[in-house]
Design a protein around this motif. Structure first.
Motif, PDB file in Angstrom:
ATOM      1  N   ARG A  89       0.734  -1.255   0.069  1.00 51.71           N
ATOM      2  CA  ARG A  89      -0.001   0.095  -0.097  1.00 51.71           C
ATOM      3  C   ARG A  89       0.905   1.043  -0.111  1.00 51.71           C
ATOM      4  NH1 ARG A  89      -1.786   2.220   4.833  1.00 51.71           N
ATOM      5  NH2 ARG A  89      -1.382   0.191   5.858  1.00 51.71           N
ATOM      6  N   ASP A  90       1.877   1.187   0.925  1.00 52.17           N
ATOM      7  CA  ASP A  90       2.969   2.231   0.836  1.00 52.17           C
ATOM      8  C   ASP A  90       4.251   1.800   1.131  1.00 52.17           C
ATOM      9  OD1 ASP A  90       4.032   4.839   0.880  1.00 52.17           O
ATOM     10  OD2 ASP A  90       2.392   5.442   2.322  1.00 52.17           O
ATOM     11  N   THR A  93       2.612  10.169  -3.395  1.00 54.44           N
ATOM     12  CA  THR A  93       1.159  10.024  -2.620  1.00 54.44           C
ATOM     13  C   THR A  93       0.368   8.656  -2.969  1.00 54.44           C
ATOM     14  OG1 THR A  93       0.864  12.360  -2.559  1.00 54.44           O
ATOM     15  CG2 THR A  93      -0.927  11.011  -1.874  1.00 54.44           C
ATOM     16  N   ASP A  94       0.663   8.462  -4.328  1.00 54.95           N
ATOM     17  CA  ASP A  94      -0.354   7.408  -4.828  1.00 54.95           C
ATOM     18  C   ASP A  94       0.648   6.363  -5.664  1.00 54.95           C
ATOM     19  OD1 ASP A  94      -2.626   5.661  -5.447  1.00 54.95           O
ATOM     20  OD2 ASP A  94      -2.920   6.640  -7.274  1.00 54.95           O
ATOM     21  N   SER A 131      -0.588   2.046  -7.059  1.00 52.85           N
ATOM     22  CA  SER A 131      -1.866   2.167  -7.612  1.00 52.85           C
ATOM     23  C   SER A 131      -3.117   1.886  -6.944  1.00 52.85           C
ATOM     24  CB  SER A 131      -1.847   2.001  -9.242  1.00 52.85           C
ATOM     25  OG  SER A 131      -2.932   2.035  -9.532  1.00 52.85           O
ATOM     26  N   LYS A 132      -3.724   2.814  -6.441  1.00 47.69           N
ATOM     27  CA  LYS A 132      -5.036   2.453  -5.775  1.00 47.69           C
ATOM     28  C   LYS A 132      -5.859   1.652  -6.874  1.00 47.69           C
ATOM     29  CE  LYS A 132      -8.098   3.861  -2.334  1.00 47.69           C
ATOM     30  NZ  LYS A 132      -9.015   4.319  -1.507  1.00 47.69           N
ATOM     31  N   GLU A 176       2.157   3.207 -14.073  1.00 44.86           N
ATOM     32  CA  GLU A 176       1.299   2.791 -12.841  1.00 44.86           C
ATOM     33  C   GLU A 176       1.908   1.629 -12.082  1.00 44.86           C
ATOM     34  OE1 GLU A 176      -3.244   2.964 -12.193  1.00 44.86           O
ATOM     35  OE2 GLU A 176      -2.810   2.431 -14.308  1.00 44.86           O
TER      36      GLU A 176
END
Ligand code: HPA
Length: 272
Positions: A141-142, A161-162, A165-166, A226
């Motif tokens: 997630r991070d 921040t992303d 990729s969400k 991504e």
């Protein structure tokens, strides 16, 4: 003649051109970097159209770590919206090899220059989070970088921040809602962490620890791709169970989980 260290992006362009020449495919759509023990997971992708050593392509050093293959494969996969050309790197270069960051991120940069809009980075890691079981895949997630280094040089103030990729994490969780998400720590290695270091990392919010992925994710994201990161928990991190850590154990756990991993990857690729 450009050189990986003096002109990393130029070398990635040359490498992408060489891959296009070898495969006869002007463009690939998605790339996968297979980490320790992940190689058997590629069985689920079917038969590759091409396979060649990384050393046939400009900028790639010969592999030095057991279990890190040093091959590139090209696949044609039937996707939900037509054929997908997938580039698969079996093996990667790690920061602990002491060659600097340029060879570490060269595969990711080459993939983006070859046209890939999505880069899937897989790895083997230690589970810091006590809820994780050996053999469990976890979506990244991070991350937390403990290496104090970056593949980016100069005033390249990229937003992270992303980074993971969400959109793609949601896609893959639709296929497998049981998948956990976690924060991955990049540890330089090659020595594993001490139990005290693992306690520190847990305290600062880490779930997983490994020696790869983060530089490649940053390099690919900086070029506009991504990124999906998937960790396979191959062992409990140092001190969690009191067991000693070994590279053999890491490779064995990878092999045992390969089937599930391969099916998952194949399903996700079809939807990208
Ligand atoms: N720590 C760091 N890297 C790893 C581990 C670990 O416990 N397991 C597999 N790669």
């Amino acid at each position: 003649m450009s050189d990986l260290y003096s002109d990393p992006l130029g070398t990635a362009v040359l490498a992408a051109a060489k891959i296009a020449e070898i495969t006869g495919k002007p463009k690939h759509d998605v790339a996968l970097v297979m980490g320790s023990g992940w190689m058997p997971a590629t069985d689920a992708l079917g038969k590759p159209t091409h396979e060649f050593p990384v050393t046939d392509v400009p900028g790639f050093p010969a592999p030095t770590v057991v279990g890190h293959g040093g091959l590139i494969r090209s696949y044609e996969i039937d996707g939900a919206n037509g054929k997908i050309q997938a580039l698969v790197f079996l093996g990667r270069t790690h920061l602990y090899e002491g060659k600097g960051l340029e060879p570490v991120v060269h595969g990711a940069r080459t993939a983006v220059k070859a046209g890939c809009k999505v880069i899937v980075l897989t790895n083997a890691c230690g589970g810091i989070n006590r809820d994780y079981k050996v053999g469990q895949p976890v979506l990244i997630r991070d991350h937390i970088s403990m290496t104090a280094t970056s593949p980016l040089i100069g005033a390249d103030f990229v937003d992270l921040t992303d980074l993971y990729s969400k959109r793609i994490r949601e896609l893959i969780k639709r296929e497998d809602p049981s998948l956990a998400e976690g924060v991955y720590v990049h540890w330089r290695g090659p020595a594993y962490e001490t139990p005290a270091e693992i306690n520190m990392l847990r305290t600062v919010g880490a779930d997983l620890v490994g020696m790869s992925t983060v530089p490649e994710a940053i390099a690919a994201h900086a070029l506009g791709a991504e990124v999906l990161g998937i960790s396979l928990v191959t062992n409990a991190a140092a001190g969690v169970t009191g067991e000693k850590l070994s590279h053999t154990e890491v490779m064995e756990a990878g092999k045992a989980a390969a089937g599930r991993m391969g099916e998952l990857l194949a399903k996700v690729l079809k939807q990208l």
